[in-house]
Design a protein around this motif. Structure first.
Motif, PDB file in Angstrom:
ATOM      1  N   ILE A 145       0.951  -1.294   0.234  1.00  0.00           N
ATOM      2  CA  ILE A 145      -0.196   0.007   0.051  1.00  0.00           C
ATOM      3  C   ILE A 145       0.703   1.148  -0.029  1.00  0.00           C
ATOM      4  CG2 ILE A 145      -1.446   1.627   1.417  1.00  0.00           C
ATOM      5  CD1 ILE A 145      -2.786  -1.187   2.228  1.00  0.00           C
ATOM      6  N   ALA A 146       1.872   1.233   0.646  1.00  0.00           N
ATOM      7  CA  ALA A 146       2.975   2.340   0.635  1.00  0.00           C
ATOM      8  C   ALA A 146       3.554   2.599  -0.379  1.00  0.00           C
ATOM      9  CB  ALA A 146       3.972   2.036   2.019  1.00  0.00           C
ATOM     10  N   TRP A 147       3.662   1.660  -1.059  1.00  0.00           N
ATOM     11  CA  TRP A 147       4.244   1.603  -2.502  1.00  0.00           C
ATOM     12  C   TRP A 147       3.459   2.419  -3.383  1.00  0.00           C
ATOM     13  CZ3 TRP A 147       9.659   1.570  -3.229  1.00  0.00           C
ATOM     14  CH2 TRP A 147      10.158   1.575  -4.534  1.00  0.00           C
ATOM     15  N   GLU A 148       2.157   1.554  -3.380  1.00  0.00           N
ATOM     16  CA  GLU A 148       1.080   2.265  -4.414  1.00  0.00           C
ATOM     17  C   GLU A 148       0.920   3.605  -4.036  1.00  0.00           C
ATOM     18  OE1 GLU A 148      -1.372  -1.659  -4.083  1.00  0.00           O
ATOM     19  OE2 GLU A 148      -2.464   0.194  -3.581  1.00  0.00           O
ATOM     20  N   GLN A 149       0.912   4.154  -2.825  1.00  0.00           N
ATOM     21  CA  GLN A 149       0.843   5.540  -2.367  1.00  0.00           C
ATOM     22  C   GLN A 149       2.037   6.578  -3.125  1.00  0.00           C
ATOM     23  OE1 GLN A 149      -0.033   5.910   1.583  1.00  0.00           O
ATOM     24  NE2 GLN A 149      -2.253   5.112   1.288  1.00  0.00           N
ATOM     25  N   GLU A 151       3.688   5.557  -5.527  1.00  0.00           N
ATOM     26  CA  GLU A 151       3.422   5.665  -7.100  1.00  0.00           C
ATOM     27  C   GLU A 151       2.624   6.723  -7.649  1.00  0.00           C
ATOM     28  OE1 GLU A 151       4.332   1.046  -8.548  1.00  0.00           O
ATOM     29  OE2 GLU A 151       2.354   1.439  -7.757  1.00  0.00           O
ATOM     30  N   ARG A 152       1.351   6.951  -6.660  1.00  0.00           N
ATOM     31  CA  ARG A 152       0.620   7.808  -7.041  1.00  0.00           C
ATOM     32  C   ARG A 152       0.997   9.252  -6.986  1.00  0.00           C
ATOM     33  NH1 ARG A 152      -3.927   5.773  -3.198  1.00  0.00           N
ATOM     34  NH2 ARG A 152      -4.406   8.192  -2.673  1.00  0.00           N
ATOM     35  N   LEU A 153       2.135   9.474  -5.899  1.00  0.00           N
ATOM     36  CA  LEU A 153       2.694  10.760  -5.882  1.00  0.00           C
ATOM     37  C   LEU A 153       3.820  10.998  -6.958  1.00  0.00           C
ATOM     38  CD1 LEU A 153       3.172  10.825  -1.880  1.00  0.00           C
ATOM     39  CD2 LEU A 153       1.406  12.184  -3.538  1.00  0.00           C
ATOM     40  N   TRP A 228       7.602   6.841   7.938  1.00  0.00           N
ATOM     41  CA  TRP A 228       6.425   6.505   7.208  1.00  0.00           C
ATOM     42  C   TRP A 228       5.638   5.746   8.302  1.00  0.00           C
ATOM     43  CZ3 TRP A 228       4.969   7.333   1.929  1.00  0.00           C
ATOM     44  CH2 TRP A 228       3.777   6.691   1.557  1.00  0.00           C
ATOM     45  N   ASP A 233      -2.551   7.667   5.647  1.00  0.00           N
ATOM     46  CA  ASP A 233      -2.473   7.901   4.313  1.00  0.00           C
ATOM     47  C   ASP A 233      -0.994   8.370   4.177  1.00  0.00           C
ATOM     48  OD1 ASP A 233      -4.702   6.445   3.634  1.00  0.00           O
ATOM     49  OD2 ASP A 233      -5.841   8.390   3.318  1.00  0.00           O
ATOM     50  N   PHE A 234      -0.285   7.926   3.040  1.00  0.00           N
ATOM     51  CA  PHE A 234       1.031   8.594   2.765  1.00  0.00           C
ATOM     52  C   PHE A 234       1.984   8.626   3.927  1.00  0.00           C
ATOM     53  CE2 PHE A 234      -2.164  10.440   0.019  1.00  0.00           C
ATOM     54  CZ  PHE A 234      -1.810   9.859  -1.276  1.00  0.00           C
ATOM     55  N   TRP A 239       3.282  15.959   0.727  1.00  0.00           N
ATOM     56  CA  TRP A 239       4.080  15.636  -0.305  1.00  0.00           C
ATOM     57  C   TRP A 239       5.507  16.403  -0.478  1.00  0.00           C
ATOM     58  CZ3 TRP A 239       5.995  18.800  -4.583  1.00  0.00           C
ATOM     59  CH2 TRP A 239       6.317  17.839  -5.368  1.00  0.00           C
TER      60      TRP A 239
END
Ligand code: 13P
Ligand code: SF4
Length: 392
Positions: A145-149, A151-153, A228, A233-234, A239
């Protein structure tokens, strides 16, 4: 960590060579024949099984290698063929001729031994409930999940994941697949330098303290580090903070080393003037900064082994190792950094003489209990991350 079932069914020890040693004592055979679970063994006090353990061990001979981590208790370590840290032990076992590796340590250590073993070898963890609270703080689902977040950033491509060896095989495999690597407390600085030569940022799993201490010693300012928190979230970060950070520290810690406080350093110096303080880098930064020296378990042992006679030391690490060092080096005055708390690793402590007796007698009877096996494809990906570490 998703621990395997409480006790795995006994597997036939098909590849065992025929028995050639002396017969096990009659009492041992009776218990083994009547019951293949550890429960009956747990009825005995610690010191009542020594002869049975030694007899079963002798019958197994070189077919078995017994590994004892430095933090194991003496009643178990006395039966170990080698003592060391987890990587050292796993490599020693893989280089041996033994068919069966009995790892007196915790689950992630048995997994590492299984990943590095030769094809004809297998690994046993005497108590499958011997986990590691730090390793459990990074579950693979949380890391994905952390990695996906990230990626979203649009940050993931700028991040190299590094995991401390104190992590599950799934986390090691995650790092292997994403061009990252494993590190130990001895080579964490080398691993970080290697990663920063390739990517601007590192995701350091699962021990925030080892990551922070190592990065700080390499000159990274605290405001260029982000923690982290997998429950937010994130990771609980804005950011721009992630963007300006050189290292993202997973919010995990060792329940033993994180208990040391800077006040313990002040107090031991007050009570024992002239004491040198040496701590493990899993301790918080404020403790490491106050100490004279910080380093891996092997580093700590080396300091003590080479210390001048009559010198005084306070050691901030697991109590069984500190007690053993004090016993083995009577020419030094060795104190616990926290003499009131004496932190000990309760999961390591799960490996008992009773478990050892059970495992050995089951092996003598041709049965394998509590095997630890890392399945493909994680096995290959985790191996990749370990091999990268060995190259660094
Ligand atoms: P090292 O032995 O690699 O220093 O690690 C300490 C530890 O916490 C083992 O679980
Ligand atoms: Fe895990 Fe800490 Fe115990 Fe090592 S000492 S096994 S890191 S809980």
């Amino acid at each position: 960590m998703g621990l395997i079932a409480h006790f795995s069914p006994a597997l036939p020890a098909a590849a065992e060579a025929p028995e050639t040693g002396p017969q096990a004592p009659a009492a041992a055979s009776a218990v083994t024949a009547a019951c293949a679970t550890v429960d009956n063994y747990l009825l005995y006090p610690d010191d009542m099984l020594n002869e049975r353990i030694a007899a079963a061990r002798a019958r197994l001979g070189e077919r078995v290698i017994v590994l004892g981590h430095h933090y194991q208790r003496d009643e178990v370590v006395r039966f170990a063929d080698c003592r060391g840290d987890s990587l050292q032990l796993a490599r020693q076992a893989a280089a041996s001729r033994a068919q069966t590796i009995v790892f007196c340590g915790v689950h992630f250590m048995a997994e590492s031994a299984d990943i590095l073993r030769q094809p004809h070898q297998r690994v046993i963890l005497p108590d499958l409930q011997a986990g590691c609270s730090m390793a459990d703080m990074a579950e693979i689902e949380q890391v994905e999940i952390a990695w996906e977040q990230l990626e979203r950033l649009h940050l993931a491509e700028e991040v190299a994941p590094i995991t401390y060896i104190n992590s599950s095989a799934a986390i090691k495999a995650f790092c292997g697949r994403r061009g990252g690597l494993v590190c130990t407390s001895s080579n964490a600085a080398r691993a970080l330098r290697w990663a920063w030569q390739r990517k601007p940022r590192v995701l350091f799993l699962p021990d925030q303290h080892l990551g922070r201490n190592t990065a700080h010693a390499l000159g990274v300012e605290l405001d260029r580090m982000a923690v982290w928190d997998p429950r937010q979230d994130f990771g609980g970060n804005a950011w721009d903070h992630l963007r300006q950070s050189q290292i993202l520290l997973w919010k995990g810690h060792c329940s033993v080393h994180a208990r040391f406080r800077p006040e313990h350093v002040d107090e031991v110096r007050r009570r024992h003037p002239g004491t040198r303080v040496v701590v493990h880098p899993e301790c918080p930064l404020e403790v490491v900064q106050k100490a004279d020296l910080a380093g891996s378990t092997e580093f700590i042992i080396r300091q003590i082994e080479t210390a001048p006679a009559g010198s005084q030391w306070a050691i901030g690490t697991e109590v069984h190792l500190v007690n053993r060092l004090a016993h083995e080096h009577p020419r030094l005055a060795i104190h616990h950094l926290d003499s009131a708390g004496c932190p000990w690793c309760s999961t390591m402590y799960r490996i008992s003489p009773q478990h050892l007796c059970w495992v050995f007698e089951e092996l003598v009877a041709g049965r394998v209990v509590n095997p630890v096996e890392v399945a493909s494809p994680d096995r290959e990906a985790a191996r990749m991350a370990l091999d990268r570490m060995l190259e660094v």
